[in-house]
Every structure is written in structure tokens, then in C-alpha cells.
Scaffold this active site. Structure first.
Site, PDB file in Angstrom:
ATOM      1  N   ASP A   1      10.804  11.580  38.978  1.00 46.61           N
ATOM      2  CA  ASP A   1      10.237  12.261  40.131  1.00 46.61           C
ATOM      3  C   ASP A   1      11.004  11.801  41.366  1.00 46.61           C
ATOM      4  OD1 ASP A   1       8.617  13.840  41.750  1.00 46.61           O
ATOM      5  OD2 ASP A   1       6.772  13.207  40.776  1.00 46.61           O
ATOM      6  N   TYR A   2      10.693  12.384  42.484  1.00 47.70           N
ATOM      7  CA  TYR A   2      11.424  12.171  43.745  1.00 47.70           C
ATOM      8  C   TYR A   2      11.442  10.678  44.099  1.00 47.70           C
ATOM      9  CZ  TYR A   2      12.766  13.471  48.572  1.00 47.70           C
ATOM     10  OH  TYR A   2      13.398  13.640  49.778  1.00 47.70           O
TER      11      TYR A   2
END
Length: 763
Positions: A307-308
Site C-alpha cells: 500500500d502507499y
């Protein structure tokens, strides 16, 4: 069981899918998919041998587009990317494998041209985006669409969203989110399918099939799906986003893993590691989760993306000392591609040179990235989805907007109706009151990068378009979302007194739901409650429209309204969809995918809880039993609850011999009758309770559901087939088991309704 082959109005989710998983054919499908994704054409395989270590690290690096599209800059700022020209330089140097949330076909063409003409190895870029519930045509938020209990509808909207995204140059979507969410305080529940495992599984599979289409990923209108967030992100302590998770392996296997398994079986070639830790080990560096379970046990050999900045956050977790160690831990645990931190391009070359990351592991990750690009047809035609003319022609078409309106109407849940609905289109003065009564705001919901409220149709426009006399409709805000308006309540009272019926549009703003939007109290804001109180005091019939991205704890005066509709965030055609249901053009048929509690203090609450050793007996609250002082251990509005414009009765349960064996299934039948004066579409639900087992069992578990259309006065017999394998649970040894004994079964309209019920015996 193949959902696509099943008629829409028969069994939308049959019993047996859970059994199929436990018996492992789905894992066989995963193994077959793994073989496909790791087999590269010889020319592409040869590229790996030609790459420098830095070029390999570039292929496993994904960054937010510096030339961002729509709301992307606010949602995911480009961070380290200083400029678009700077990203083009990274592409030329082979230091970037793809970008996400970019600005459409024009941007994609410029970047892909550089990759194919100016980079040494000419490996196509991949373009990804957060297409959660639509691109420019925005469909209902996923939680709302789950309320339809119609996976075929979810497939259709995902298909439209995927085609629109592909027309805009997008190859890969970071959806569906398949996290089971059982705490209404957690804002990201709006992106998923709610609290139930079965509903989560069928919606996950339907959305994957929709995004990817049925012609293969190389089709120019297909986008690759990404099941996220792996795993148990929805179990964060206290409903706090990004928070720690500490659940048993049994709970992971029974609740949080199954929707991912269904998504992979449906063909999802990628998954995203979640932000949270599980029992002290962050998912982004969790080798047991990402390698032992996902790869070795399930046979998945697709791509895992962080994820980011998920790898970077290992440092803040206190799990990694610095960026170099965070890179090593995430990569060796099984995260193939790093999103946004740039850690992989910065640190993998040095880690390989030092012998801390084997070259074979780097080649494996690169092979998975290239395999996805091959599947998407990018090596055959890097520009297959990059066409500005097609982008203009295929977004926000009449067909997709009509589908958005249909999906919106089918997602609205009617909690209550004393007969005031449906409203007539003539002869009544209607006062639209509340912060959501008019204005193009808070329509499309959170986490939409490319759609805008300015392109959506609001409640006022939807109502005025359907009534015979637009002058019969007044619009008054009455209050803000969180704050009172000077003179607002007085103006609302005047409007209510002048009307025959009040439509009170209240609830959450779209910024109250979504990522980083956990709430300590899941209630209608106080300023709006004061407005509702004043309007109720006029004595006029009140229809409440609840705009929300989560379950809410409702209190008076909202509960005292003549009718209550949960209208969620319905997207581009929000207002017309609501108006269709308000005025009876479409009958309400949706059901709650989440339990609405009596109070926030009950959270996390889910219908399939355990009984405890001291359940409250039927009747009033008893001392020294499992309940709060103020409320029963139930929902105010249960999972599966939803009314129609008909009057639905359940009768004549037939369990046959009421015995099941390994060779003999149980067929459960009931008669469903519409004794009302209007046609209705009922969602008939089958629940089972294992009375005695070696692992304590939930008070009820949803095993199947059907949608049944009934004309006024019509009755239909509905049947479900239960097999022994449908009664599997995770035993003491963490393996699937079925135990003989007594089982209770309900065919009912919700998880708390009696409907018709009986018992059977498994021999």
C-alpha cells in the site's frame, strides 16, 4: 459454482461455495493461474537477463503520477516525484515500472512513448488507478452496492467502471476492497461489502469478474483487479484506521481470508498488503501471511504490491530500523512491488550487492511484474488502452449513467415505513429539508479520483424532475452538516408547516467516511438532530433520508419518523435514484450489509457473534446475562433487514426428513407471500446455527440468499439445498471439519427475524 451461469432472479449465492473452498478446488484454480502468470514469452523472459540490477529495481517501483488526475493530488500526493519531467527521466533510465492516478490518456501516451522509444530495454509502463466505484461515471459506494445483495449488479457496475478506466489509459485498478468490516467506527468500511463473510465473498468475486471482463486481461476494455488489503485491515482495534490487529489464526481463516480466496479464484492477479500489523508483525513484512499462506498454501503466484508507503511505515511501526532494513524485510517477506516510498529503487541494488537479497528473489519479483504486463497485452501493444478519442467517447455515456441510476435505486434500504411512502407525484406539497436537500455536494462518496460532485445530480434536481408541479417542492437547508445555520431551524419549521410532507435529508458528509475517517461516535451530528427535532415538532409526516458510509446508531427524533431510507452515497445519479424510490418508480429491495447498533458503545458488533455462556433468555433483559445495561446484545436494525412496498409473509417451512448425511443433502423450503397491494422484490435469506460443536459457533451464519419477485397477492415456494460440506468450520487443529449433530435453520428476512425456523440432524 460459476456465478455467471446462474439466473439473476434465482439463487444469487447458493450454499456450497464455502464447501468448495474447504475441499480445495479453488486452490487448484489458483495453482493453474500461478502457472499462467509465471510463464513468460521467450523474448520477455530474455529481458530479465539483460537488465541491470537497477533496472530490475525500477520494474518493482510504482509511483504516484506527478501529472496527477482529478482529486489524486489531494488523496495521494506525488511525494518524492518533483515533476513530470523528472518522472520521464526516471522512465528513460529504467528506474520506474509504472505510475498510478495519472491524468488520463494524454499523460499516459507521453510517458509510454518515452518508455518505448527512449528507454534502453523498451519495457512498457503499467498505469494504475484507484477506480473504487467508478471513474467519471460514479456508481454507489461499494458498501451501498453490497446492500443490493445482487452480485450480478456489482459485476455490471464493475464492468462499466473497468471499461471506462481502460478507455482512459488505465491498466490496473486498486480494487476491489474485500476487507470484512465489523466496526462501524472504521471509515474504510464504506469501500467494502460489510460484515458478512458470504456476502463479502460473492461481491469480491463479482467485482473481479466485472473489472476484468470475460475476454481476458489483454482485451482493451479490461483492467487488472487488485484484492485489498491483505489482510485483516478491517479488524483494527477500536475501529481506528491503520491501527494494530490482534486476532486468532482461526478468525483470520474463517472471517478475513475467505473474500481474498474468492477474489483470487475469480481471477484477480494482484493483491495489496495492508497497513496494519497482525499480532505484532506488520502485514507488509509478514512472511507467514505473504509467503506461507498466500504463496505456498494457496498457490497464488500473482503480484503483491505494497500500500502507499507501506514499506516505509515499517520504520514508524518500530519493526525496521531504517529505510534499508524496511526494504529488505518487505521484499523478502513477499512484497514484489513498492508503492510510492521509492525504497526499492533506492535500496534493492545495494542489498543485492551485499548478498542480503538474493538475485533469484529479485528476478522472481520482476518476473511477476512482467507477467502482469504480458497478461494485460502491453508487450503486444503498449498503447492498447491509450486513446484520447476513445477516452472522450466512452466516459459518462447514457448507458453507464442509466446503470448508475439503476444501481443507486437498488442500493437504497428502507428501514421503516408507516405507509407514507411511496409519495404521490402530484397533489402534495413537499418540503426538502436538511444539509443534503439540495446542492451538488456529498453525492459521489469518498475515494473517487476522477468523478466529481459537480457532474452528479442532487436530490432537489431528482425530485423536481419527477413531480408534476416543480413549484410544489421547497428546499431549505435548515442546518449545516456539523454546525447550526443562523435562522436555519426557523426557516425549516416554516417550510415544514407549509408542506404536506417533509423529506429530511441528513447524515454524514462524504469526508466523514473513507480512509483516515474513523469516528468515535457513529451518530447523526448534533446540529442535524436539533433540526430533526424541530421539524418533527411540527407534526407533519417526516421521511428521513440517511446519507452515510457506515452503520449509524439512530436515536429520536430520527427513529420516530414516518419512514427512514438509508441512501448512502449513490454517485453520479444520486438524486434521481432516490427520487425513483421515494415516488415508487422503483420499489425498495436492498438489505443492510451491516448491523445498525443501538449505540456506538456496542461496536464492534456483527450479527454472527457467539452466544457466550450467559445469553439473555427471550424477553426482558435479565441480570447477570451478556448484554449492556441499556440495550440487548442485538442490533437496532439487523444485518439483512430491509422493507419493500409490499407486505411479505413467511410460512410453511418444509425440511423433508430433517436429516442430512454425506450422501443426502437437506432441502429447505418455505412459502413467501406478498399480501400487499404493490409488487415487491424480497431478499430471502437462509441462516444456520450449529447447536453443539467442538469450537463454539455463531448464533447464526448466512449460508445463502435468493431474490424473489412477487406481484400483489402472489406466493412462491423458495428452496435451498444444504450439503454436509456447507457445515464446515475451522476446527481445533485449524483444519476444516464437519461434526454430526443438531442444527437450527431459519429462512428469514434478516439475521434477527424469525421468519420460519426448524431443526435438522446431520448424521
Amino acid at each position: 459454482m460459476t456465478m455467471a451461469t446462474m439466473p439473476r432472479r434465482t439463487v444469487l449465492m447458493g450454499v456450497g461455495m464455502a464447501a468448495a473452498w474447504a475441499a480445495s478446488p479453488a486452490r487448484a484454480l489458483l495453482a493453474q493461474a500461478a502457472a499462467r502468470t509465471t510463464t513468460l514469452p521467450p523474448a520477455v523472459e530474455a529481458l530479465i537477463a539483460q537488465m541491470t540490477v537497477e533496472e530490475k529495481a525500477g520494474q518493482v517501483t510504482l509511483m504516484a503520477a506527478a501529472w496527477a488526475g482529478g482529486a489524486a493530488t489531494a488523496l495521494n500526493p506525488a511525494g518524492a516525484a518533483s515533476s513530470f519531467e523528472g518522472q520521464l527521466a526516471e522512465v528513460r533510465a529504467g528506474r520506474l515500472g509504472g505510475v498510478f492516478n495519472g491524468n488520463g490518456a494524454v499523460m499516459a501516451r507521453r510517458m509510454q512513448t518515452v518508455a518505448m522509444r527512449e528507454a534502453r530495454l523498451k519495457i512498457p509502463l503499467i498505469f494504475a488507478a484507484d477506480v473504487i466505484h467508478g471513474l467519471r461515471t460514479v456508481f454507489p459506494v461499494p458498501l451501498a452496492e453490497a446492500a443490493s445483495f445482487d452480485p450480478e449488479l456489482a459485476r455490471r457496475t464493475a464492468r462499466a467502471a473497468g471499461a471506462e478506466a481502460a478507455a482512459s489509459g488505465i491498466d490496473w485498478t486498486f480494487a476491489p476492497m474485500v476487507d470484512v468490516a465489523r466496526d462501524a467506527r472504521w471509515g474504510r468500511g464504506v469501500e467494502g461489502a460489510g460484515e458478512d463473510v458470504l456476502l463479502g465473498r460473492v461481491m469480491a468475486a463479482a467485482r473481479v469478474r466485472g473489472f476484468q471482463g470475460d475476454r481476458g486481461l489483454a482485451a482493451p476494455d479490461a483492467v487488472a483487479a487488485c484484492a485489498k488489503h491483505f489482510a485483516a485491515y478491517g479488524a483494527g482495534e477500536g475501529g481506528l484506521d491503520y491501527n494494530s490487529v490482534d486476532v486468532s489464526e482461526r478468525t483470520l481463516r474463517e472471517v478475513y481470508f475467505p473474500p481474498f480466496e474468492s477474489a483470487f479464484a475469480a481471477g484477480a492477479p494482484t493483491t495489496m498488503a495492508s497497513f496494519n500489523e497482525i499480532a505484532g508483525v506488520p502485514a507488509t513484512a509478514n512472511e507467514w501471511l505473504l509467503t506461507e499462506v498466500l504463496r505456498r498454501e494457496w498457490g497464488f503466484d500473482g503480484l503483491v504490491v505494497s500500500d502507499y508507503t507501506g514499506d516505509e511505515e515499517l520504520i514508524a511501526h518500530g519493526f525496521a530500523a531504517d529505510a534499508r532494513e524496511a526494504t529488505r524485510l518487505a521484499f523478502m517477506a513477499g512484497v514484489d512491488m513498492s508503492m510510492q516510498s521509492a525504497f526499492y529503487i533506492k535500496h534493492l541494488p545495494g542489498l543485492v550487492a551485499a548478498g542480503e537479497v538474493p538475485m533469484a528473489r529479485l528476478d522472481q519479483a520482476v518476473r511477476r511484474v512482467l507477467a502482469l504486463k504480458v497478461q494485460l497485452g502491453l508487450f503486444d501493444d503498449p498503447f492498447r488502452r491509450i486513446d484520447s478519442k476513445r477516452e472522450k467517447a466512452r466516459v459518462r455515456t447514457p448507458a453507464t449513467l442509466a446503470l448508475a441510476q439503476e444501481a443507486g435505486a437498488r442500493s437504497i434500504v428502507m428501514l421503516k415505513n408507516d405507509g407514507v411512502l411511496p409519495l404521490p407525484t402530484t397533489g402534495k406539497k413537499i418540503a426538502l429539508i436538511g444539509p443534503f436537500a439540495g446542492g451538488q455536494h456529498d453525492l459521489i462518496g469518498p475515494w473517487n479520483v476522477y468523478g466529481t460532485d459537480a457532474e452528479a445530480v442532487d436530490l432537489e434536481m431528482g425530485v423536481r424532475a419527477i413531480v408534476r408541479d416543480a413549484a410544489s417542492v421547497s428546499v431549505t437547508a435548515g442546518s449545516g452538516i456539523d454546525d447550526a445555520l443562523p435562522g436555519g431551524i426557523d426557516a425549516a419549521v416554516v417550510a415544514a408547516r407549509a408542506a404536506d410532507v417533509v423529506v429530511l435529508a441528513i447524515g454524514e458528509s462524504q469526508r466523514m467516511s473513507g480512509e483516515a475517517q474513523s469516528r468515535v461516535d457513529v451518530v447523526v451530528p448534533a446540529a442535524q438532530v436539533a433540526l430533526a427535532q424541530a421539524v418533527a415538532a411540527t407534526g407533519k409526516p417526516v421521511v428521513v433520508l440517511l446519507r452515510t458510509g457506515r452503520a449509524l446508531a439512530l436515536t429520536e427524533p430520527v427513529l420516530g419518523a414516518s419512514a427512514i431510507l438509508v441512501t448512502w452515497f449513490l454517485g453520479s445519479r444520486d438524486g434521481p435514484a432516490i427520487a425513483d424510490v421515494l415516488f415508487g418508480r422503483v420499489g425498495p429491495s436492498a438489505r443492510l450489509p451491516v448491523s445498525f447498533p443501538y449505540a456506538t458503545g456496542q461496536e464492534p458488533y456483527h450479527y454472527d457473534h457467539k452466544s457466550t455462556g450467559r445469553p439473555n433468555p427471550p424477553g426482558p433483559l435479565a441480570e447477570y446475562k451478556a448484554h449492556y445495561r441499556e440495550f440487548p446484545n442485538q442490533a437496532r436494525f439487523a444485518f439483512g433487514h430491509g422493507l419493500t412496498y409490499g407486505t411479505i409473509d413467511y410460512a410453511a417451512l418444509d425440511l423433508g426428513s430433517a436429516r442430512m448425511s454425506a450422501d443426502t443433502p437437506l432441502v429447505a423450503r418455505a412459502t413467501i407471500r406478498n399480501s400487499g397491494a404493490r409488487a415487491a422484490e424480497e431478499v430471502v435469506q437462509l441462516y444456520v446455527h450449529d447447536v453443539t460443536a467442538s469450537i463454539t459457533q455463531p448464533v447464526r451464519l448466512l449460508k445463502a440468499f435468493q431474490r424473489v419477485s412477487l406481484a400483489p397477492g402472489e406466493a412462491k415456494q423458495v428452496s435451498f439445498t444444504l450439503r454436509r460440506a456447507d457445515l464446515l468450520f475451522v476446527g481445533q487443529d485449524l483444519k476444516p471439519v464437519v461434526e454430526p449433530g443438531r442444527f437450527r435453520v431459519w429462512i428469514a428476512p434478516s439475521a434477527q427475524a424469525d421468519g420460519v425456523s426448524g431443526e435438522f440432524v446431520l448424521a
